[in-house]
Design an enzyme around this catalytic site. Sequence first.
Site, mmCIF file in Angstrom:
data_model
loop_
_atom_site.group_PDB
_atom_site.id
_atom_site.type_symbol
_atom_site.label_atom_id
_atom_site.label_comp_id
_atom_site.label_asym_id
_atom_site.label_seq_id
_atom_site.Cartn_x
_atom_site.Cartn_y
_atom_site.Cartn_z
ATOM 1 N N ASP A 1 0.852 -1.197 0.000
ATOM 2 C CA ASP A 1 0.000 0.000 0.000
ATOM 3 C C ASP A 1 0.892 1.254 0.000
ATOM 4 O O ASP A 1 1.805 1.369 0.828
ATOM 5 C CB ASP A 1 -0.841 -0.052 1.301
ATOM 6 N N ASP B 1 2.816 4.957 -5.391
ATOM 7 C CA ASP B 1 2.043 6.190 -5.242
ATOM 8 C C ASP B 1 2.931 7.381 -5.604
ATOM 9 O O ASP B 1 3.547 8.006 -4.747
ATOM 10 C CB ASP B 1 1.523 6.308 -3.800
ATOM 11 N N GLU C 1 -1.365 5.933 -8.831
ATOM 12 C CA GLU C 1 -2.365 6.906 -8.342
ATOM 13 C C GLU C 1 -2.175 8.226 -9.065
ATOM 14 O O GLU C 1 -1.066 8.732 -9.188
ATOM 15 C CB GLU C 1 -2.227 7.119 -6.824
ATOM 16 N N GLY D 1 -9.210 5.383 0.953
ATOM 17 C CA GLY D 1 -9.942 6.094 2.002
ATOM 18 C C GLY D 1 -11.409 5.712 2.028
ATOM 19 O O GLY D 1 -12.289 6.553 2.215
ATOM 20 N N ASN E 1 -10.185 0.257 -0.728
ATOM 21 C CA ASN E 1 -9.225 0.209 0.392
ATOM 22 C C ASN E 1 -9.872 0.541 1.742
ATOM 23 O O ASN E 1 -10.497 1.602 1.891
ATOM 24 C CB ASN E 1 -8.113 1.220 0.142
ATOM 25 N N ASP F 1 -9.012 0.398 5.945
ATOM 26 C CA ASP F 1 -8.123 0.173 7.084
ATOM 27 C C ASP F 1 -8.801 0.663 8.370
ATOM 28 O O ASP F 1 -8.992 -0.073 9.340
ATOM 29 C CB ASP F 1 -6.796 0.930 6.858
ATOM 30 N N THR F 2 -9.236 1.931 8.335
ATOM 31 C CA THR F 2 -9.809 2.564 9.526
ATOM 32 C C THR F 2 -10.957 1.750 10.139
ATOM 33 O O THR F 2 -11.030 1.594 11.368
ATOM 34 C CB THR F 2 -10.298 3.984 9.162
HETATM 35 P P1 13P Z 1 -9.351 4.253 5.295
HETATM 36 O O1 13P Z 1 -8.523 5.107 6.218
HETATM 37 O O2 13P Z 1 -10.582 4.932 4.860
HETATM 38 O O3 13P Z 1 -9.614 2.907 5.854
HETATM 39 O O4 13P Z 1 -8.479 4.042 3.949
HETATM 40 C C1 13P Z 1 -7.462 3.075 3.886
HETATM 41 C C2 13P Z 1 -6.640 3.224 2.659
HETATM 42 O O5 13P Z 1 -6.981 3.899 1.708
HETATM 43 C C3 13P Z 1 -5.374 2.478 2.638
HETATM 44 O O6 13P Z 1 -4.639 2.720 1.474
HETATM 45 O O1 G3H Z 2 -2.720 4.231 3.597
HETATM 46 C C1 G3H Z 2 -3.133 4.313 4.738
HETATM 47 C C2 G3H Z 2 -3.429 3.133 5.552
HETATM 48 O O2 G3H Z 2 -4.477 3.430 6.418
HETATM 49 C C3 G3H Z 2 -2.208 2.608 6.266
HETATM 50 O O3 G3H Z 2 -1.920 3.327 7.400
HETATM 51 O O4 G3H Z 2 0.552 3.802 7.241
HETATM 52 O O5 G3H Z 2 -0.654 3.861 9.437
HETATM 53 O O6 G3H Z 2 -0.239 1.698 8.306
HETATM 54 P P1 G3H Z 2 -0.486 3.173 8.146
HETATM 55 ZN ZN ZN Z 3 -4.717 4.660 0.703
#
Ligand code: 13P
Ligand code: G3H
Ligand code: ZN
Length: 344
Positions: free
Chosen positions: A83, A105, A142, A233, A275, A277-278
């Site tokens: 990522d 990126d 990107e 995001g 994507n 993560d949050t």
């Molecule tokens: P979120 O913070 O919305 O989960 O996005 C994660 C993301 O885009 C990782 O590349």
């Molecule tokens: O790209 C963003 C992701 O939420 C990853 O976050 O760099 O804190 O692991 P991080």
């Molecule tokens: Zn991202």
Amino acid sequence: MARITLRQLLDHAAEHGYAVPAFNVTNMETGLAIVSAARETNAPVILAASRGARSYAGDILLARLIDGLVATFPEVPICMHLDHGNTLATCATAIQHGFTSVMMDGSLKADGVTPADYAYNRDITARVVEMAHACGVSVEGELGVLGSLESGMGDQEDGHGATGKLSEDQLLTDPEEAEKFVRETGVDALAVAMGTSHGAYKFTRKPDGAILAMTVIEEINRRLPNTHLVMHGSSSVPEDLQQVINNFGGDIRPTWGVPVEEIQRGIRSGVRKVNIDTDNRMAMTAGVRRVLAQNPGEFDPRKYLKEGMGLVKELCKARFEAFGTAGHADQITPVPLEAMSKRY
Ligand code: 13P
Ligand code: G3H
Ligand code: ZN
């Protein structure tokens, strides 16, 4: 063993009209919860590791974790994806550790915070494509900088992302430039900027077209119908998780994420990778906070991490269902990297 490239996976998704969530993984618990959810819904999955995750766990442990997940869940096609790679070296070393896909990126310079111009982005991305494709590995690029159309600010989190004010030109991918970028770089997937940003605080209200420009995706898809599009995001920041965290001692300010129905709208227009993560960070935190608040004497990490894993798994299953990923794992036979690279 079912390690799959992003290219093969997203080609399948496009053919059948679904998208694959890319869930960030940082440790065994998130990995186990995500891939168990994939197995239970018969879904393929993308596991994404950021530079932060790589330095947190270390490349050797992270590579062994992927090996372990692939061996434990042989029925799940797993794409292991870097990522937000920031340099050729970040991408090359990920490939050395078994990643089947990398994101270069180049919307930001190598420092990961300064917006780059088109020529820089095109040149570095094309170099990564040449190197990665020689290994059979896929590449996501990107174009456009992630950030908020409400505030005009970049989305820096944990040292990654643009700092300071950005213009609307930077915050929205230009569809004409997207056509040129895909042609000039040969990327397998394209991440698009249209108002989403990383983290929990994406929007101060339920997003409408003024702050979440799904029309940008639609126009790019019209011009590039065969290109796999990526939404970054894309956590929905569910209100129920905000409440559990806040009810058990947390402090999440009122906020909005990307509604699942907007992602589904994107999927109808070529979005194939989403994507997240949050949402999983919040799910894990909600479970851990709840069990520790309800059992103050508890000190066995297995007990409280298990609660967090349960909520992560629930969230992942819901996304596999909502994005149409569920039910497709057993239709896919992963092509090994050796065959993708035509090396012999
Ligand atoms: P979120 O913070 O919305 O989960 O996005 C994660 C993301 O885009 C990782 O590349
Ligand atoms: O790209 C963003 C992701 O939420 C990853 O976050 O760099 O804190 O692991 P991080
Ligand atoms: Zn991202």
